[in-house]
Structure formats: structure tokens, C-alpha cells
Scaffold this active site. Structure first.
Site, PDB file in Angstrom:
ATOM      1  N   ILE A 255      45.542  37.756  37.640  1.00 45.38           N
ATOM      2  CA  ILE A 255      44.899  37.323  38.883  1.00 45.38           C
ATOM      3  C   ILE A 255      43.620  36.534  38.572  1.00 45.38           C
ATOM      4  O   ILE A 255      43.129  35.805  39.411  1.00 45.38           O
ATOM      5  CB  ILE A 255      44.605  38.505  39.845  1.00 45.38           C
ATOM      6  CG1 ILE A 255      43.570  39.468  39.276  1.00 45.38           C
ATOM      7  CG2 ILE A 255      45.874  39.222  40.222  1.00 45.38           C
ATOM      8  CD1 ILE A 255      43.047  40.448  40.337  1.00 45.38           C
ATOM      9  N   ASP A 256      43.096  36.693  37.362  1.00 43.01           N
ATOM     10  CA  ASP A 256      41.862  35.975  37.009  1.00 43.01           C
ATOM     11  C   ASP A 256      42.083  34.467  36.798  1.00 43.01           C
ATOM     12  O   ASP A 256      41.135  33.696  36.795  1.00 43.01           O
ATOM     13  CB  ASP A 256      41.244  36.549  35.723  1.00 43.01           C
ATOM     14  CG  ASP A 256      40.629  37.930  35.943  1.00 43.01           C
ATOM     15  OD1 ASP A 256      40.878  38.517  37.006  1.00 43.01           O
ATOM     16  OD2 ASP A 256      39.909  38.412  35.059  1.00 43.01           O
TER      17      ASP A 256
ATOM     18  N   ARG B 282      25.213  42.095  60.014  1.00 43.52           N
ATOM     19  CA  ARG B 282      24.898  42.537  58.649  1.00 43.52           C
ATOM     20  C   ARG B 282      25.288  41.488  57.604  1.00 43.52           C
ATOM     21  O   ARG B 282      26.122  40.630  57.864  1.00 43.52           O
ATOM     22  CB  ARG B 282      25.690  43.807  58.329  1.00 43.52           C
ATOM     23  CG  ARG B 282      25.139  45.034  58.984  1.00 43.52           C
ATOM     24  CD  ARG B 282      26.082  46.194  58.785  1.00 43.52           C
ATOM     25  NE  ARG B 282      25.485  47.417  59.284  1.00 43.52           N
ATOM     26  CZ  ARG B 282      26.177  48.501  59.589  1.00 43.52           C
ATOM     27  NH1 ARG B 282      27.484  48.513  59.468  1.00 43.52           N
ATOM     28  NH2 ARG B 282      25.564  49.577  60.021  1.00 43.52           N
TER      29      ARG B 282
ATOM     30  N   GLY C  86      37.538  39.228  38.198  1.00 46.70           N
ATOM     31  CA  GLY C  86      37.190  37.970  37.539  1.00 46.70           C
ATOM     32  C   GLY C  86      36.147  38.256  36.480  1.00 46.70           C
ATOM     33  O   GLY C  86      34.963  38.296  36.773  1.00 46.70           O
ATOM     34  N   ARG C  87      36.637  38.494  35.280  1.00 47.21           N
ATOM     35  CA  ARG C  87      35.734  38.937  34.199  1.00 47.21           C
ATOM     36  C   ARG C  87      34.839  37.803  33.711  1.00 47.21           C
ATOM     37  O   ARG C  87      33.627  37.891  33.755  1.00 47.21           O
ATOM     38  CB  ARG C  87      36.554  39.445  33.013  1.00 47.21           C
ATOM     39  CG  ARG C  87      37.469  40.592  33.326  1.00 47.21           C
ATOM     40  CD  ARG C  87      38.232  40.988  32.095  1.00 47.21           C
ATOM     41  NE  ARG C  87      37.312  41.466  31.075  1.00 47.21           N
ATOM     42  CZ  ARG C  87      36.789  42.675  31.064  1.00 47.21           C
ATOM     43  NH1 ARG C  87      37.118  43.542  31.989  1.00 47.21           N
ATOM     44  NH2 ARG C  87      35.958  43.038  30.119  1.00 47.21           N
TER      45      ARG C  87
ATOM     46  N   HIS D 119      41.176  47.045  43.058  1.00 45.36           N
ATOM     47  CA  HIS D 119      42.630  46.898  42.899  1.00 45.36           C
ATOM     48  C   HIS D 119      43.357  46.542  44.191  1.00 45.36           C
ATOM     49  O   HIS D 119      44.552  46.249  44.160  1.00 45.36           O
ATOM     50  CB  HIS D 119      43.197  48.153  42.252  1.00 45.36           C
ATOM     51  CG  HIS D 119      42.566  48.405  40.911  1.00 45.36           C
ATOM     52  ND1 HIS D 119      41.329  49.001  40.788  1.00 45.36           N
ATOM     53  CD2 HIS D 119      42.969  48.058  39.672  1.00 45.36           C
ATOM     54  CE1 HIS D 119      41.006  49.041  39.500  1.00 45.36           C
ATOM     55  NE2 HIS D 119      41.974  48.476  38.807  1.00 45.36           N
TER      56      HIS D 119
ATOM     57  N   GLN E   6      42.953  43.894  45.728  1.00 41.57           N
ATOM     58  CA  GLN E   6      43.309  42.476  45.639  1.00 41.57           C
ATOM     59  C   GLN E   6      44.438  42.228  44.636  1.00 41.57           C
ATOM     60  O   GLN E   6      45.006  41.159  44.578  1.00 41.57           O
ATOM     61  CB  GLN E   6      42.084  41.634  45.264  1.00 41.57           C
ATOM     62  CG  GLN E   6      41.688  41.746  43.829  1.00 41.57           C
ATOM     63  CD  GLN E   6      40.221  41.483  43.573  1.00 41.57           C
ATOM     64  OE1 GLN E   6      39.816  40.355  43.475  1.00 41.57           O
ATOM     65  NE2 GLN E   6      39.413  42.523  43.469  1.00 41.57           N
TER      66      GLN E   6
HETATM   67  O1  F6P Z   1      43.800  41.440  35.572  1.00 46.68           O
HETATM   68  C1  F6P Z   1      42.536  41.357  34.942  1.00 46.68           C
HETATM   69  C2  F6P Z   1      41.614  42.156  35.726  1.00 46.68           C
HETATM   70  O2  F6P Z   1      41.909  41.833  37.029  1.00 46.68           O
HETATM   71  C3  F6P Z   1      40.119  41.932  35.452  1.00 46.68           C
HETATM   72  O3  F6P Z   1      39.519  41.017  36.312  1.00 46.68           O
HETATM   73  C4  F6P Z   1      39.543  43.310  35.632  1.00 46.68           C
HETATM   74  O4  F6P Z   1      38.362  43.469  34.908  1.00 46.68           O
HETATM   75  C5  F6P Z   1      40.630  44.179  35.145  1.00 46.68           C
HETATM   76  O5  F6P Z   1      41.824  43.537  35.511  1.00 46.68           O
HETATM   77  C6  F6P Z   1      40.545  45.606  35.654  1.00 46.68           C
HETATM   78  O6  F6P Z   1      41.733  46.257  35.409  1.00 46.68           O
HETATM   79  P1  F6P Z   1      41.919  47.834  35.334  1.00 46.68           P
HETATM   80  O7  F6P Z   1      40.891  48.475  36.216  1.00 46.68           O
HETATM   81  O8  F6P Z   1      43.296  48.059  35.831  1.00 46.68           O
HETATM   82  O9  F6P Z   1      41.731  48.230  33.912  1.00 46.68           O
END
Ligand code: F6P
Length: 367
Positions: free
Chosen positions: A146-147, A182, A190-191, A292, A294
Site C-alpha cells: 500500500i506504500d 475541530r 507510509g514508512r 490497518h 486502510q
Molecule cells: O505495508 C507496509 C506497511 O503498510 C507500512 O507502511 C507499515 O509500517 C507496515 O505495513 C505496518 O505493518 P504491520 O503493523 O502489519 O507490521
């Protein structure tokens, strides 16, 4: 003689994966294509990603049942409609220096009679797939995350569905934000790449979008929101990617530790911003992390269609012996690219091209 191919989904789940598996199966088992391809296939789904290929004891019936499934058109007929992965997944690095399991994977693939492997994964797992390829395994890759941070492709499965969920969720948040006048800080995933926040922000009309590619200044965010309030706007949405950070600071972590690929667990920047905004303005601020929500949910039409195209293309690649490569979308066309090239660097938002660093949002001029 049938060529037996394996399919596995590795790393985090997302929408569109099941459509890819469905179409790998349909295409591989399509009798009309046998004369064209000159080969017949059998498709084995590996359960729970790399874990399945590590844990399976091919000589034991019970173990085979636990870790593999023979895929046929009847079984996968309705899979395209569901999100996640029907094969299950795991976040395991087969090349973890502490416990290298690549040898076991190769041995088990031989015992299972798998002549080729389709890996549906993001950068880490396609990276593992590429290493296996270098050790002689016939691998093809399908990009999913998804990123949308994999380079050498304009699309990774799951992204469109996630942007749609973000947009829908913000539509709900907007209602309550407006009622109460608000500010809402909404945190997306999105890392390193801000595509989800940026495109989610465009779709939902967020007032401020904060992305990992550009460190923000908290006072400026506050200033922008106060200005909106003075202009008579009842509410504001601040969209922030989990990997975004204020200038001079580190990312906010959700918890300690690292996943199988040494990645830290991000999360909480939205809460940090909300707290700071309340301190620095007279605005009432609330915070929601979509996390999660999204990533789950049924795939959009686009993800189903892209899953179909990528799935069919992966089987074509095997038939053409186009190994060590990944299916890709480039300028609207399906093509293949060397996996190695796709792994060299992440696809990040080009700030200069797409981001307004003064107003923290997508560029206002396109041409
Ligand atoms: O799919 C990658 C991602 O969406 C990252 O953006 C996020 O940091 C990670 O998954 C989190 O995944 P989980 O909580 O399942 O380890």
C-alpha cells in the site's frame, strides 16, 4: 508433463493480492493456452509466505496439507472480491543472518517438485526472492504494497484500495470535525514514501499533508491551521504519514523492536502532532490513526483489474522463461523489469515536482 509452479504472498497483506492469485491460477490452467505456450501447468499455493516453504515437510501428508494447497479454478473463483491474502502471509526474512533458511527453502522446493515460484511481495520480500534467484531458483515477482514505494513500476497492488479507504474514512471524520469545529489529525501508513498521505490528501481535500520526504516545522502547521480558522473554516484535516517527522527529530515509534527485515515499527506521529497543536493554538484537536483499517477491506475495481493483469503476466513470464524479473506497470502498459533494478532504491515522492513545501500540500500548479 506438467510444470509445477508455486505461489506465495510474503510480507504485509493488502487488497488486490487475491485477484493476482486467482488469475495466476486461471491463466496457468487455461487449456486454450497450452498449444500457444507449449506447456501445461499445475499451481501450488504456499501458505503463510516463506514460513510455508520453511516449515513444510514434503514427505509428510499432514504437513503438506498444513502448508500447501493445490489451486484450481473452482477454488479461486471468488477470491478476487476479498482483501488480504487467502494464502496467508508472514514477515520472515529467509536470509536473516542469524538464521539463514534459504537452503531449506531451495531443498523443500525441490522436494515439492516446484520448478518456478511467483512471489507477491514488497521491497523486502522481492529482495529475498531475488537472492533466491541468484542461488538458482526460477523466480518471478509481483509488486504489492500500500506504500507504493517500489521503484521501476508505476503501481503496486493495494495502493488504490488504501487511498479509497483513507478517503472514505476522512469523509466520516469530516462530519464530526465539522459539527464540533475541530482539527483532526489523521495518520496514514507510509514508512519512507508519502504517496498514501499525498494522494489520500488530494482525494479528501486535506488542509495540510505531511510526508516523510519533507520534514515539517510544527509552528508552521499551527500557523496554517490558525489562518484557516480566521478565514472562517469550521474544521481542518491534517493528514500525516507514519514516517513523517518534525525537522530535527526522529520518527515516532509505535513499539520497540524490529520486524524480520530489521524495520522499526512506526506509529504515533499523529498523536504527537495533535498534542503539540493543542499546546500551541487555541484549537481543539483530535487524532485518529487509520493503521490497518486502510489496508483491509475489499479491493477496488482498479486493484482487481491490476491483480488480474499482474497475475496473467507472471504466468507469461514463466512460460517465456523470463526469470529474476518483476511485473511492472509503466506509462499505462504492463511490462517486466529486472528485480535487481526495482530493489536498488525506493520510489519516493519527488518533493520538487509534487509537494508544496510552503503550504504542506500537493502542488497547486500542475502545468
Ligand atoms: O505495508 C507496509 C506497511 O503498510 C507500512 O507502511 C507499515 O509500517 C507496515 O505495513 C505496518 O505493518 P504491520 O503493523 O502489519 O507490521
Amino acid at each position: 508433463m506438467k510444470t509445477r509452479i508455486g505461489v506465495l504472498t510474503a510480507g504485509r497483506d493488502c487488497a488486490g493480492i487475491n485477484s493476482a492469485i486467482q488469475w495466476i491460477t486461471y491463466s496457468a490452467l487455461d487449456k486454450d493456452l497450452v498449444p500457444v505456450r507449449g506447456m501445461m501447468f499445475e499451481v501450488i499455493g504456499i501458505l503463510d509466505g516463506w514460513k510455508g516453504l520453511i516449515e513444510v515437510k514434503p514427505e509428510k501428508k499432514e504437513s503438506l496439507k498444513r502448508w500447501t494447497v493445490s489451486l484450481d479454478s473452482n477454488l479461486v473463483r471468488t477470491w478476487d472480491r476479498s482483501g488480504g491474502t487467502r494464502l496467508g502471509t508472514s514477515v520472515i526474512n529467509p536470509f536473516d543472518p542469524k538464521k539463514d533458511q534459504a537452503g531449506l527453502i531451495i531443498e523443500n522446493m525441490k522436494k515439492l517438485g516446484l520448478e518456478a515460484l511467483v512471489v507477491i511481495g514488497g521491497i523486502d520480500n522481492l529482495g529475498a526472492a531475488y537472492k533466491l534467484f541468484r542461488e538458482g531458483v526460477k523466480v518471478v515477482g509481483i509488486p504489492k504494497t500500500i506504500d507504493k514505494d517500489l521503484s521501476e513500476t508505476d503501481y503496486t497492488l493495494g495502493f488504490d484500495s488504501a487511498v479509497n479507504w483513507i478517503t472514505e474514512d476522512i469523509d466520516r471524520i469530516r462530519v464530526t470535525a465539522g459539527s464540533h469545529s475541530r482539527v483532526f489529525v489523521v495518520e496514514t501508513m507510509g514508512r519512507k514514501a508519502g504517496w498514501l498521505a499525498l494522494e489520500g490528501g488530494e482525494a479528501s481535500g486535506a488542509a495540510v499533508t505531511l510526508i516523510p520526504e519533507h520534514d515539517f516545522v510544527m509552528e508552521r502547521v499551527a500557523e496554517l491551521l490558525v489562518k484557516r480558522k480566521k478565514e472562517g473554516k469550521r474544521y481542518s484535516i491534517v493528514l500525516v504519514a507514519e514516517g513523517a517527522k518534525p525537522r530535527g527529530m526522529h520518527e515516532v515509534l509505535e513499539r520497540r523492536g524490529q520486524d524480520g527485515f530489521g524495520r522499526v515499527y512506526l506509529g504515533g506521529i499523529g498523536g504527537f502532532i495533535a498534542e503539540n497543536l493543542e499546546k500551541h493554538t487555541n484549537l481543539e484537536v483530535r487524532y485518529v490513526a487509520l493503521r490497518h483499517l486502510q489496508r483491509g477491506g475489499s479491493p477496488t475495481a482498479y486493484d482487481r483489474r491490476m491483480g488480474r493483469k499482474y497475475g496473467i503476466a507472471a504466468v507469461d513470464m514463466i512460460a517465456n522463461e523470463d526469470f529474476g524479473r518483476m511485473v511492472s506497470l509503466k506509462q499505462g502498459e504492463i511490462t517486466t523489469v529486472p528485480m535487481k533494478k526495482a530493489l536498488d532504491q525506493l520510489s519516493l515522492v519527488d518533493v520538487e515536482k509534487f509537494y508544496n513545501t510552503m503550504y504542506y500540500r500537493s502542488k497547486d500548479q500542475i502545468l
